[in-house]
Scaffold this motif. Structure first.
Motif, short mmCIF file in Angstrom:
data_model
loop_
_atom_site.label_atom_id
_atom_site.label_comp_id
_atom_site.label_asym_id
_atom_site.label_seq_id
_atom_site.Cartn_x
_atom_site.Cartn_y
_atom_site.Cartn_z
N LYS A 33 0.83 -1.20 0.00
CA LYS A 33 0.00 0.00 0.00
C LYS A 33 0.87 1.26 0.00
O LYS A 33 0.61 2.20 -0.76
CB LYS A 33 -0.92 -0.01 1.22
CG LYS A 33 -1.78 1.23 1.35
CD LYS A 33 -2.69 1.18 2.54
CE LYS A 33 -3.93 0.42 2.26
NZ LYS A 33 -4.78 0.95 1.20
N GLU A 118 -6.54 8.27 4.78
CA GLU A 118 -6.65 6.83 4.99
C GLU A 118 -5.69 6.42 6.09
O GLU A 118 -4.53 6.84 6.09
CB GLU A 118 -6.34 6.06 3.70
CG GLU A 118 -6.55 4.59 3.83
CD GLU A 118 -6.49 3.85 2.51
OE1 GLU A 118 -6.51 2.61 2.53
OE2 GLU A 118 -6.42 4.51 1.45
N ALA A 120 -3.91 3.30 8.55
CA ALA A 120 -3.51 1.90 8.66
C ALA A 120 -2.49 1.82 9.79
O ALA A 120 -1.93 2.83 10.21
CB ALA A 120 -2.90 1.42 7.35
N ASP A 147 -8.16 1.14 6.47
CA ASP A 147 -7.95 -0.12 5.77
C ASP A 147 -7.84 -1.22 6.81
O ASP A 147 -6.78 -1.41 7.41
CB ASP A 147 -6.70 -0.05 4.90
CG ASP A 147 -6.52 -1.29 4.04
OD1 ASP A 147 -7.06 -2.36 4.39
OD2 ASP A 147 -5.84 -1.20 3.01
N CYS A 150 -5.02 -3.71 6.76
CA CYS A 150 -3.69 -3.19 7.05
C CYS A 150 -3.61 -2.62 8.47
O CYS A 150 -2.83 -1.72 8.76
CB CYS A 150 -3.28 -2.14 6.03
SG CYS A 150 -2.88 -2.82 4.41
N ARG A 174 -12.29 -0.31 4.66
CA ARG A 174 -11.93 -1.11 3.49
C ARG A 174 -11.64 -2.50 3.93
O ARG A 174 -11.17 -2.78 4.96
CB ARG A 174 -10.69 -0.55 2.80
CG ARG A 174 -10.99 0.72 2.08
CD ARG A 174 -9.84 1.06 1.19
NE ARG A 174 -10.22 2.31 0.54
CZ ARG A 174 -9.47 2.94 -0.28
NH1 ARG A 174 -8.30 2.50 -0.56
NH2 ARG A 174 -9.87 4.05 -0.83
#
Length: 174
Positions: A33, A118, A120, A147, A150, A174
């Motif tokens: 990612k 985002e 993670a 995410d 992750c 996600r």
């Protein structure tokens, strides 16, 4: 501009004193990612001093970890290899959420706009949720995503509970 914020992917949380198989398990996907992300990647680092065990957090979690300058405080080697400039885009924080990171993001949003944030990293149920909720509070009109593949929590159950809580607060998963 899109931002990926990688929370506390430090040696102590992956393979050190508070490491887990779940944290190790997210590394390959997270590295992919980071390498493929089209936007800016930022990092946080849990950062404590030598008196950590005397702090409120240290009394509730009496395991020395992420002590500034130690090997365990460092971001994992896989991140340093994938993103050699990661240290220049890292925010040290002495608690679960980073007000310094939020100030930076608010400034960037005023300057040029942020299309999405985002998140993670680790731990889903402590620092990921804290920073994602802070982002939602500081930038309520910016889409916030997590995410889930992750992220790793302190346990599978705590990971799932944190994801449910974030979904209730209009954070996309996600």
């Amino acid at each position: 501009m899109k931002y990926l914020i990688v929370i506390d992917m430090q040696k102590d949380f992956v393979s050190g004193t508070l490491g887990s198989g779940d944290a190790k398990g997210i590394v390959p996907g997270l590295i992919r990612k980071i390498k493929e992300f089209e936007g800016e990647v930022l990092y946080t680092q849990d950062t404590h001093g030598s008196a950590y065990l005397q702090s409120q957090e240290g009394r509730k979690l009496p395991v020395s970890h992420c002590i500034l300058g130690t090997e365990g405080w460092e971001l994992i080697d896989e991140i340093k290899e994938a993103d050699p400039g990661c240290r220049e885009r890292s925010f040290q924080k002495d608690t679960f959420g980073s007000t310094e990171l939020m100030s930076y993001l608010v400034k960037k949003n005023k300057e040029s706009g942020i299309s999405s944030l985002e998140f993670a990293g680790v731990c889903t149920d402590i620092c990921v949720i804290s920073n994602a909720l802070m982002a939602k509070a500081f930038l309520p009109e910016v889409p916030v995503l997590v995410d889930s593949g992750c992220c790793a929590g302190t346990s599978t159950e705590n990971h799932e509970n944190a994801l449910k809580a974030m979904a209730c607060c209009q954070i996309d998963l996600r």
